[in-house]
Design an enzyme around this catalytic site. Sequence first.
Site, short mmCIF file in Angstrom:
data_model
loop_
_atom_site.label_atom_id
_atom_site.label_comp_id
_atom_site.label_asym_id
_atom_site.label_seq_id
_atom_site.Cartn_x
_atom_site.Cartn_y
_atom_site.Cartn_z
N LYS A 80 0.88 -1.34 -0.05
CA LYS A 80 -0.10 -0.02 -0.01
C LYS A 80 0.94 1.15 0.02
CE LYS A 80 -4.58 0.89 0.71
NZ LYS A 80 -5.82 0.45 0.36
N GLY A 177 -25.55 2.05 5.36
CA GLY A 177 -24.61 2.61 4.44
C GLY A 177 -25.20 2.15 2.95
N VAL A 178 -25.82 2.86 2.15
CA VAL A 178 -26.39 2.34 0.80
C VAL A 178 -25.70 3.42 -0.19
CG1 VAL A 178 -28.39 1.29 1.68
CG2 VAL A 178 -28.63 3.57 1.24
N GLY A 179 -24.37 3.42 -0.05
CA GLY A 179 -23.80 4.17 -1.09
C GLY A 179 -23.48 3.21 -2.22
N ASN A 180 -22.01 3.24 -2.71
CA ASN A 180 -21.78 2.22 -3.80
C ASN A 180 -21.92 0.91 -3.85
OD1 ASN A 180 -20.69 4.53 -5.83
ND2 ASN A 180 -19.18 4.79 -4.51
N VAL A 181 -21.52 0.31 -2.56
CA VAL A 181 -21.46 -0.90 -2.45
C VAL A 181 -22.95 -1.34 -1.90
CG1 VAL A 181 -20.42 -3.00 -1.04
CG2 VAL A 181 -19.01 -1.18 -2.13
N TYR A 183 -25.97 -0.13 -2.19
CA TYR A 183 -27.01 -0.07 -3.03
C TYR A 183 -26.86 -1.42 -3.74
CZ TYR A 183 -29.37 0.83 -7.26
OH TYR A 183 -30.38 0.79 -8.23
P1 NAD Z 1 -19.34 5.01 -0.15
O1 NAD Z 1 -18.84 6.09 0.31
O2 NAD Z 1 -20.02 5.12 -1.78
O3 NAD Z 1 -20.80 4.37 0.76
C1 NAD Z 1 -20.72 4.72 2.10
C2 NAD Z 1 -21.91 5.08 2.37
O4 NAD Z 1 -22.12 5.32 3.84
C3 NAD Z 1 -22.43 6.59 1.81
O5 NAD Z 1 -23.65 6.34 1.46
C4 NAD Z 1 -22.39 7.39 3.17
O6 NAD Z 1 -23.39 8.33 3.30
C5 NAD Z 1 -22.94 6.33 4.30
N1 NAD Z 1 -22.66 6.63 5.65
C6 NAD Z 1 -21.59 7.51 6.21
N2 NAD Z 1 -21.71 7.41 7.40
C7 NAD Z 1 -22.84 6.75 7.98
C8 NAD Z 1 -23.41 6.57 8.90
N3 NAD Z 1 -22.85 7.28 10.25
N4 NAD Z 1 -24.45 5.76 9.18
C9 NAD Z 1 -24.80 5.16 7.86
N5 NAD Z 1 -24.58 5.68 6.79
C10 NAD Z 1 -23.45 6.57 6.76
O7 NAD Z 1 -18.40 3.83 0.01
P2 NAD Z 1 -18.40 2.37 -0.65
O8 NAD Z 1 -17.64 2.32 -1.69
O9 NAD Z 1 -19.70 1.97 -0.67
O10 NAD Z 1 -17.71 1.63 0.53
C11 NAD Z 1 -18.27 1.22 1.56
C12 NAD Z 1 -17.61 0.40 2.50
O11 NAD Z 1 -17.00 -0.86 1.85
C13 NAD Z 1 -16.35 1.17 3.12
O12 NAD Z 1 -15.93 0.79 4.48
C14 NAD Z 1 -15.41 0.85 2.04
O13 NAD Z 1 -13.88 1.02 2.71
C15 NAD Z 1 -15.82 -0.79 2.06
N6 NAD Z 1 -15.29 -1.43 0.85
C16 NAD Z 1 -15.63 -0.86 -0.50
C17 NAD Z 1 -15.11 -1.45 -1.68
C18 NAD Z 1 -15.47 -1.12 -3.18
O14 NAD Z 1 -15.22 -1.74 -4.01
N7 NAD Z 1 -16.34 0.25 -3.21
C19 NAD Z 1 -14.07 -2.52 -1.49
C20 NAD Z 1 -13.90 -3.04 -0.28
C21 NAD Z 1 -14.44 -2.38 0.83
#
Ligand code: NAD
Length: 349
Positions: A80, A177-181, A183
């Site tokens: 990293k 958390g319904v962001g990228n993953v 959702y």
């Molecule tokens: P993202 O930022 O798109 O989604 C995170 C969501 O969590 C957002 O919608 C945000 O508004 C919400 N959030 C923030 N604080 C919150 C709280 N206190 N309560 C409820 N919701 C809250 O991120 P992502 O890419 O969806 O990743 C989500 C998690 O998965 C992270 O921990 C990330 O490290 C992990 N992850 C992601 C990937 C990937 O491919 N994107 C891969 C491995 C691990």
Amino acid sequence: MSVFEAADFDNHENVVLGHDEQTGLKCIIGIHNTNRGPALGGSRFWNYNNEQEAITDVLRLSKGMTYKAAITGLDLGGGKSVILGDPKKIKTPDLMRAFGRVIERLNGAYITAEDVGTTVQDMDYIRESTEHVRGKSTGTGNPSPVTAYGTFLGLKAAVKHKLKTDDLTGLRVMVQGVGNVGYYLCKDLHEAGAHLFVSDINQDSLKRTVEEFGATVVGLDEVYAQEVDIYAPCALGATINDKTLDQLKVQIVSGAANNQLAEARHGQALKDLGILYAPDYVINAGGLVNVASETDDYDPAVVKAKVEGIYDTLLEIFTRAEKENKPTSIIADVMAEERFMHPIHAAAE
Ligand code: NAD
């Protein structure tokens, strides 16, 4: 300040300090272990309070990548990098190109990709100095649907082991958390017949899951005490801690968030409560599989097949943890160590 004596040093093969006078670049690359192959791990651009904080972060993160790649069966090691400073203030195309030159000098021992504070565009600038970069604009794109698919399969493995069924119909899942993953995980779960409960600080994201999947919205503080079957953390880390453990009523914790256990001992605490935990770096490895497969002959079908391995790996972890009466988090670490402690191509050498 000793790096060798630091608790997180943990036998790192290489820790490189990179500098470029012209652009002001200051970076640290941690290469934890390359027994399985070159160390792949993203570049985090972050305004650390001091250098010690940056070193601690890079050492922890690169070690984590070794475990994630090994448990997923990828021919990759763990590494990293961190770039020190506020990306909004100091990031320039030239600085990213200079960072690429630092990577180039490592002759392929380290391959970078996106992380917090870096973008696909940054990877393109790095590519101008080195080929040892993934996640370029010409690459595989957004890894989140792949991460979500792996998380969905991991959740199914947990249901199979704990609830002895392949059927998710009517199961109540709390997705935090319904962001990228989150959702895409909701989408997969909805199609499988699960009943969704969702929480997020972003109202638009919540609205989308209510409209598309009929999800029930839960307040931010009510997540942990929800009367549901499964808690799927997909937002922040460290949500399994002394405060939340007392509230949990679920049978399973399986979500995509990184570093879900506030401390290692919380793995044992979940076990003591009879809650099955899908170790985070195992269940969320889909994104790594995707980016690792970003070569000229990228084949989504091959990626999908590899991600499907997450289901079997988790079943193996659950079964072994039960047999040895140990937390799943410990068994995952032991199994990863078994896979990276020796060079995998040693027999051919
Ligand atoms: P993202 O930022 O798109 O989604 C995170 C969501 O969590 C957002 O919608 C945000 O508004 C919400 N959030 C923030 N604080 C919150 C709280 N206190 N309560 C409820 N919701 C809250 O991120 P992502 O890419 O969806 O990743 C989500 C998690 O998965 C992270 O921990 C990330 O490290 C992990 N992850 C992601 C990937 C990937 O491919 N994107 C891969 C491995 C691990």
